[in-house]
Design an enzyme around this catalytic site. Structure first.
Site, PDB file in Angstrom:
ATOM      1  N   ARG A 127       0.872  -1.186   0.000  1.00  0.00           N
ATOM      2  CA  ARG A 127       0.000   0.000   0.000  1.00  0.00           C
ATOM      3  C   ARG A 127       0.901   1.226   0.000  1.00  0.00           C
ATOM      4  NH1 ARG A 127      -2.937   3.802  -0.398  1.00  0.00           N
ATOM      5  NH2 ARG A 127      -5.036   4.042   0.416  1.00  0.00           N
ATOM      6  N   GLU A 135     -10.956   4.392  -6.354  1.00  0.00           N
ATOM      7  CA  GLU A 135     -11.077   2.941  -6.508  1.00  0.00           C
ATOM      8  C   GLU A 135     -11.178   2.552  -7.986  1.00  0.00           C
ATOM      9  OE1 GLU A 135     -10.991   0.353  -4.716  1.00  0.00           O
ATOM     10  OE2 GLU A 135     -11.660   0.718  -2.674  1.00  0.00           O
ATOM     11  N   ARG A 175      -0.628  -5.452   4.549  1.00  0.00           N
ATOM     12  CA  ARG A 175      -0.001  -4.883   3.364  1.00  0.00           C
ATOM     13  C   ARG A 175       1.221  -4.074   3.803  1.00  0.00           C
ATOM     14  NH1 ARG A 175      -5.228  -1.933   0.904  1.00  0.00           N
ATOM     15  NH2 ARG A 175      -5.129  -1.101   3.015  1.00  0.00           N
TER      16      ARG A 175
END
Length: 286
Positions: A127, A135, A175
């Site tokens: 990330r 998105e 992440r």
């Protein structure tokens, strides 16, 4: 004959409602039930799912965190598809440290602010620190695809370095958190300058915050990317949104794994009620 026709029509009315109740969106464990046969598919196991060492333990977690009451009633370990993942396996992350820079190889582009890299022989879903782009995966937002294409195009140039920073190496979805360098350019800064950053999130204090914010303000001032219309309209509110609580914004809090999985029992009841009402109405018109 009329009753058979009426019954078939009622089934057709109920079908789309039932289908809508099983959109296949991921729960907090990173999986979902397949609507056709209630098999549980574990697509992207989160830290929560990785607590399970066996399928039986995963069954207990699914019973707790998934909202599909109909499918949960029939759930057994045999009805779980791990989708290639291994339960109880822990990654060796001892080679990574905060405040270090690591050469990385692109494995997969995911969206504008997420990608998979191979670092020191391990593959990490990463990330990008500090930025939040629209998105483009489960939900497609305006400029989401543009941000994804921009990121993927840059990463395919190679010569990638990941720089860890802040208070944590990983977020709660396991992440890796990192600044992404492509050659001598900071990818987060370039995304902001191109008008493809919509928000910021904070897991801590970061080394390059001011650079990215400056690029973000420049994009809004010049009308780059998603800020083109806003610039022409001269909208006064140009302050970037930040998560004052130290948590990511609403999209990041839920992430792809916490989308609403729907309420199948409710939709089924509504479908039955609609079918019964339609049947009664047709009988009255006879």
């Amino acid at each position: 004959m009329k009753r058979i026709v009426i019954f078939c029509f009622c089934l057709l009315v109920m079908f789309p409602i039932s289908a809508f109740a099983h959109p296949g969106e991921l729960d907090e464990l990173g999986g979902h039930f397949r609507g056709s046969d209630c098999v549980y598919l574990l697509h992207e196991p989160t830290a929560l799912a990785k607590q399970a060492k066996t399928k039986q333990e995963l069954v207990q977690l699914i019973q707790t965190y998934n909202g599909n009451e109909r499918c949960k009633r029939h759930l057994t370990p045999e009805r779980i598809d791990l989708d290639g993942h291994t339960l109880g396996k822990k990654e060796d992350r001892s080679t990574l440290r905060l405040g270090r820079t690591y050469p990385a190889e692109l494995v997969e582009c995911i969206d504008g602010d997420t990608a998979k890299f191979r670092v020191n022989g391990h593959v990490y879903t990463t990330r990008f620190l500090f930025i939040d782009t629209p998105e483009s995966t489960i939900q497609v937002e305006p400029y989401g695809k543009e941000a994804s294409r921009f990121t993927c195009s840059r990463l395919h140039q190679g010569n990638i370095l990941l720089e860890t920073d802040g208070d944590a190496l990983f977020d709660k979805y396991q992440r890796l958190l990192a600044w992404v360098w492509v050659g001598k350019r900071l990818l987060q800064e370039d995304l902001a300058k191109a008008g493809l950053v919509e928000d910021f999130y904070d897991y801590g204090d970061y080394k390059y915050e001011s650079r990215v914010r400056k690029a973000y303000e420049e994009a809004k001032r010049t009308g780059a990317g998603m800020y083109e219309k806003r610039s022409k309209a001269k909208q006064p509110n140009s302050e970037p949104k930040t998560a004052g609580s130290g948590q990511p914004p609403a999209r990041e809090q839920g992430g792809p794994t916490e989308k609403n999985a729907g309420h199948p029992a409710l939709y089924t009841l509504l479908g039955l009620a609609a079918a019964a009402a339609l049947y009664w109405l047709i009988r009255q018109l006879k």
